[in-house]
Motif scaffolding. Sequence first.
Motif, PDB file in Angstrom:
ATOM      1  N   VAL A  64       0.486  -1.308   0.331  1.00  0.00           N
ATOM      2  CA  VAL A  64       0.128   0.144   0.196  1.00  0.00           C
ATOM      3  C   VAL A  64       0.654   1.457  -0.118  1.00  0.00           C
ATOM      4  N   ASP A  65       1.200   1.441   0.770  1.00  0.00           N
ATOM      5  CA  ASP A  65       2.633   2.390   0.907  1.00  0.00           C
ATOM      6  C   ASP A  65       3.371   2.398  -0.247  1.00  0.00           C
ATOM      7  N   ASN A 109     -10.787  -4.868   8.762  1.00  0.00           N
ATOM      8  CA  ASN A 109     -11.600  -4.498   9.117  1.00  0.00           C
ATOM      9  C   ASN A 109     -10.986  -3.124   9.829  1.00  0.00           C
ATOM     10  N   CYS A 110     -10.390  -3.436  11.122  1.00  0.00           N
ATOM     11  CA  CYS A 110     -10.168  -2.585  11.698  1.00  0.00           C
ATOM     12  C   CYS A 110      -8.456  -2.116  11.556  1.00  0.00           C
ATOM     13  N   LEU A 111      -7.462  -2.817  11.524  1.00  0.00           N
ATOM     14  CA  LEU A 111      -5.906  -2.207  11.230  1.00  0.00           C
ATOM     15  C   LEU A 111      -5.761  -1.827  10.273  1.00  0.00           C
ATOM     16  N   THR A 117      -6.113   5.270   6.476  1.00  0.00           N
ATOM     17  CA  THR A 117      -7.273   6.410   7.153  1.00  0.00           C
ATOM     18  C   THR A 117      -5.568   7.522   7.410  1.00  0.00           C
ATOM     19  N   ARG A 118      -4.845   6.639   8.039  1.00  0.00           N
ATOM     20  CA  ARG A 118      -3.929   7.904   8.847  1.00  0.00           C
ATOM     21  C   ARG A 118      -3.117   8.403   7.436  1.00  0.00           C
ATOM     22  N   LYS A 119      -2.689   7.178   6.139  1.00  0.00           N
ATOM     23  CA  LYS A 119      -1.918   7.854   5.490  1.00  0.00           C
ATOM     24  C   LYS A 119      -2.422   8.963   4.800  1.00  0.00           C
ATOM     25  N   MET A 124      -6.007  15.662   4.081  1.00  0.00           N
ATOM     26  CA  MET A 124      -6.786  16.688   4.040  1.00  0.00           C
ATOM     27  C   MET A 124      -6.972  17.711   4.955  1.00  0.00           C
ATOM     28  N   VAL A 125      -6.195  17.772   5.931  1.00  0.00           N
ATOM     29  CA  VAL A 125      -5.987  18.204   7.337  1.00  0.00           C
ATOM     30  C   VAL A 125      -5.121  18.934   6.449  1.00  0.00           C
TER      31      VAL A 125
END
Length: 251
Positions: A64-65, A109-111, A117-119, A124-125
Amino acid sequence: MTSKTAFITGASVGIGRATANVLADQGYQLVLLARRAEKLDALAAQLSTPVHIIACDINDHAAVDAALHSMPEIFRNPDVLVNNAGLALGIKPADQTDWLDWQTMIQTNCLSLAYLTRKILPSMVERNQGHIINLGSIAGRYPYQGGNVYGATKAFVEQFSRNLRTDVLGKQIRVTNLSPGIIGNTEFSLVRLHGDESAANAVYDSCQALTPEDIAECIRWAVTLPAHVNINEIEVMPTCQAAGGLAIARD
């Protein structure tokens, strides 16, 4: 019509595919992530919008990275992230389940939802705009036999969404938790029942379940509302289903 970018995980089939179609119609260019490249290629070929494909397992964070770092510049700052990739495995009671099924559900589903999202969130911020839509489930709110860890992972998605929205308070970033009930025309039950087609088809007997297109329409509605409107939660069931033991009325 817009020139914005939407990043959709689990995009090759079901809700992800339907969402790609809907957001393409809204003018979004798309980043589509899923494991099966051939299905992504087929989807991209029928969309009349710029598409970037990421064919990898969302649980392979190194892959993914690498995919994120090598994306063309025009796709690198998604305006909408649809965290759709997820699964359920097994319906046995907790004392009889396969630990690897539990581990895979937690990982996916979690990690992995949190990881992506963290990536994506920092951009967005930095731009002070964005919308994150997390696919939860009514299983995260209403317990049922055999739901055990799957329901727990979707409860995580719901609470993560709430806390995420609190963390971005003061920024023009929206967060929505979307919790559907029973949905047909997907691979969900086939995967959950480890490829048993007969058992998977029986889940939908005599019941008009939701469709992926129904859920995609919820997503379209949420993202096209004015920028100052945040839909915190969407819970949607077909009329054949209700809370209270998650009873399903059979025709």
